[in-house]
Each structure stands twice: as structure tokens, then as C-alpha cells.
Design an enzyme around this catalytic site. Structure first.
Site, PDB file in Angstrom:
ATOM      1  N   ASP A 197       0.783  -1.047   0.200  1.00  0.00           N
ATOM      2  CA  ASP A 197       0.023  -0.061   0.048  1.00  0.00           C
ATOM      3  C   ASP A 197       0.898   1.285  -0.141  1.00  0.00           C
ATOM      4  OD1 ASP A 197       1.040  -0.777   2.705  1.00  0.00           O
ATOM      5  OD2 ASP A 197      -0.779  -0.135   3.531  1.00  0.00           O
ATOM      6  N   ASP A 211       7.264   3.652   3.384  1.00  0.00           N
ATOM      7  CA  ASP A 211       7.290   4.911   4.288  1.00  0.00           C
ATOM      8  C   ASP A 211       8.744   4.877   4.552  1.00  0.00           C
ATOM      9  OD1 ASP A 211       6.585   6.917   6.225  1.00  0.00           O
ATOM     10  OD2 ASP A 211       6.739   5.450   7.655  1.00  0.00           O
ATOM     11  N   THR A 212       9.332   4.181   5.465  1.00  0.00           N
ATOM     12  CA  THR A 212      10.741   4.475   5.853  1.00  0.00           C
ATOM     13  C   THR A 212      11.688   3.425   4.728  1.00  0.00           C
ATOM     14  OG1 THR A 212      10.626   2.347   7.287  1.00  0.00           O
ATOM     15  CG2 THR A 212      10.531   4.685   8.339  1.00  0.00           C
ATOM     16  N   LEU A 238       9.660  -3.297   2.843  1.00  0.00           N
ATOM     17  CA  LEU A 238       9.837  -3.523   1.576  1.00  0.00           C
ATOM     18  C   LEU A 238      11.314  -4.205   1.370  1.00  0.00           C
ATOM     19  CD1 LEU A 238       8.011  -3.949  -0.690  1.00  0.00           C
ATOM     20  CD2 LEU A 238       8.816  -1.844  -1.850  1.00  0.00           C
ATOM     21  N   LYS A 255       6.576   7.862   0.458  1.00  0.00           N
ATOM     22  CA  LYS A 255       6.814   8.901   1.133  1.00  0.00           C
ATOM     23  C   LYS A 255       8.294   9.086   1.143  1.00  0.00           C
ATOM     24  CE  LYS A 255       3.344   8.696   4.750  1.00  0.00           C
ATOM     25  NZ  LYS A 255       3.318   8.610   6.017  1.00  0.00           N
ATOM     26  N   ARG A 300     -10.392   2.486   7.004  1.00  0.00           N
ATOM     27  CA  ARG A 300      -9.636   1.749   5.832  1.00  0.00           C
ATOM     28  C   ARG A 300     -10.719   1.469   4.700  1.00  0.00           C
ATOM     29  NH1 ARG A 300      -5.692  -1.826   6.940  1.00  0.00           N
ATOM     30  NH2 ARG A 300      -5.854  -2.040   9.082  1.00  0.00           N
TER      31      ARG A 300
HETATM   32  P1  5GP Z   1       7.921   1.215   6.266  1.00  0.00           P
HETATM   33  O1  5GP Z   1       8.382   0.008   6.587  1.00  0.00           O
HETATM   34  O2  5GP Z   1       8.244   1.477   4.845  1.00  0.00           O
HETATM   35  O3  5GP Z   1       8.340   2.174   7.024  1.00  0.00           O
HETATM   36  O4  5GP Z   1       6.231   1.215   6.577  1.00  0.00           O
HETATM   37  C1  5GP Z   1       5.360   0.534   5.842  1.00  0.00           C
HETATM   38  C2  5GP Z   1       4.113   0.323   6.679  1.00  0.00           C
HETATM   39  O5  5GP Z   1       3.851   1.621   7.681  1.00  0.00           O
HETATM   40  C3  5GP Z   1       2.853   0.595   5.633  1.00  0.00           C
HETATM   41  O6  5GP Z   1       2.925  -0.711   5.021  1.00  0.00           O
HETATM   42  C4  5GP Z   1       1.658   0.982   6.428  1.00  0.00           C
HETATM   43  O7  5GP Z   1       1.191  -0.124   7.221  1.00  0.00           O
HETATM   44  C5  5GP Z   1       2.628   1.903   7.438  1.00  0.00           C
HETATM   45  N1  5GP Z   1       2.199   3.097   7.176  1.00  0.00           N
HETATM   46  C6  5GP Z   1       3.259   4.070   7.098  1.00  0.00           C
HETATM   47  N2  5GP Z   1       2.727   5.461   6.520  1.00  0.00           N
HETATM   48  C7  5GP Z   1       1.527   5.277   6.628  1.00  0.00           C
HETATM   49  C8  5GP Z   1       0.507   5.952   6.493  1.00  0.00           C
HETATM   50  O8  5GP Z   1       0.482   7.242   6.187  1.00  0.00           O
HETATM   51  N3  5GP Z   1      -0.959   5.745   6.396  1.00  0.00           N
HETATM   52  C9  5GP Z   1      -1.212   4.465   7.024  1.00  0.00           C
HETATM   53  N4  5GP Z   1      -2.280   4.220   7.151  1.00  0.00           N
HETATM   54  N5  5GP Z   1      -0.013   3.545   7.199  1.00  0.00           N
HETATM   55  C10 5GP Z   1       1.239   3.843   6.795  1.00  0.00           C
END
Ligand code: 5GP
Length: 177
Positions: A99, A102-103, A107, A130, A164
Site C-alpha cells: 500500500d 514509508d521508511t 519492503l 513518502k 480503511r
Molecule cells: P515502512 O516499513 O516503509 O516504514 O512502513 C510501511 C508500513 O507502514 C505500511 O505498510 C503501513 O502499514 C505503515 N504506514 C506508513 N505510513 C503510513 C500512512 O501514512 N498511513 C497508514 N495508514 N499506514 C502507514
């Protein structure tokens, strides 16, 4: 219930998902069976729409991940798999469907995990990214939208399980959290 303001409208999302499906159809035109792996829960609506717009042969798998809590932050990866694929993926063309990136930790972890299963190819698809939040660089082969550092909900994304199933992608202001 107060609705979060729109960041991306239903129509914008739908149009972009159609374009991504066309890109995937083109890249995998000769593939016998593409394996779409959706990351629960957030990707379930995106994957459902995307898969139905594909014309190439494909099958759908779901996995689930969970974040380690702060106490376990000594782990190299702050993510772990809590539900695995049902059928093996070795020798197959695999597309991980997220979906939001973020960081990048989720992935990056999943790519490493599934690379170890020797797929014929492994690519990534995310609806949202992001870039301002990147801690781990991961190649995004298919990307819907680049968004600013805001909390988004709707179209599968939640805040504490709320919002959601909003049909659009909303931006959740701090006073609605
Ligand atoms: P990452 O491992 O890339 O930091 O985070 C990925 C996960 O963080 C996403 O699959 C999601 O579950 C959550 N996440 C990060 N940013 C958002 C956001 O703005 N909204 C929501 N609902 N989930 C987010």
C-alpha cells in the site's frame, strides 16, 4: 463521522491503478503466471482493484507482517513475517504489492526474504511512497503516487483500524488522531 480531507480522489486513484495495470501487463506480456503477493492488511483494496484490471495470467497470494516493538529495536530489521505465502514461488515471476512505502524497512525486508526463495524475477509495486521518510532505499518498479510526509487513510489504509474502507485517500490531520 467527520471525514478526513482528500489527498487523492477516488477518480485519481482509479485512473492511476488502471495505468499501473497496463504497465504490468506490458512488462509481463510473456509471463506464464505472475504471482502477486499483497502485504496485509493495507494492500487488500489496491491489490483487488489492480488484479481485476490485469489481462495477463496471474495468481494472488497474501502475506502479513508486523513491526517489532521498541523493546526489540536491537533487531537489524524492525519487521517480521506473521503469515507466509501458501504456495512456493521458486522459479516464478513475483510482484510484491504494498500500500505504502514509508521508511522502506518493510519492503527491504520482504525483498530479501523472497529473494532467498529463488523466484525467476522479483519486483515491487506500491501505490504510495513518502520519499521524505526514506531510511532504506528499495527499488520501486511500479509506483502510484509520491506523497508528502502526512498520515494517509482510506483505500485500504487505516488509523487504528479506522477509515480503511474510505473510497479515496485522505490525509488525517493531527486533531483527528
Ligand atoms: P515502512 O516499513 O516503509 O516504514 O512502513 C510501511 C508500513 O507502514 C505500511 O505498510 C503501513 O502499514 C505503515 N504506514 C506508513 N505510513 C503510513 C500512512 O501514512 N498511513 C497508514 N495508514 N499506514 C502507514
Amino acid at each position: 463521522m467527520q471525514l478526513p480531507p482528500t489527498l487523492l480522489s477516488e477518480e485519481q486513484v482509479s485512473n492511476r491503478v488502471t495505468q499501473i495495470a497496463e504497465e504490468i501487463d506490458a512488462l509481463y506480456a510473456d509471463t506464464e503466471m505472475l504471482v502477486l503477493i499483497g502485504v496485509l492488511k493495507g494492500s487488500f483494496i489496491f491489490l483487488a482493484d489492480l488484479a481485476r484490471k490485469l489481462t495477463i495470467p496471474h495468481r494472488v497470494e497474501f502475506i502479513a507482517v508486523s513491526s517489532y516493538g521498541a523493546k526489540e529495536s536491537e533487531h537489524a530489521d524492525p519487521v517480521r513475517l506473521i503469515m507466509d505465502v501458501r504456495h512456493g514461488i521458486d522459479g516464478q515471476d513475483v510482484l510484491l504489492v504494498e500500500d505504502i512505502v514509508d521508511t522502506g524497512h518493510t519492503l527491504a525486508y520482504l525483498k530479501r526474504l523472497f529473494e532467498a526463495h529463488a523466484p525467476a524475477s522479483l519486483r515491487t509495486c506500491t501505490l504510495l511512497h513518502k520519499p521524505d521518510r526514506t531510511e532504506r532505499e528499495v527499488d520501486l518498479d511500479f509506483l502510484g503516487f509520491t506523497i508528502p510526509d502526512v498520515w494517509v487513510v482510506g483505500y485500504g489504509l487505516d488509523y487504528a483500524e479506522r477509515h480503511r474502507t474510505l473510497p479515496y485517500i485522505g490525509q488525517l490531520p493531527p486533531d483527528m488522531r
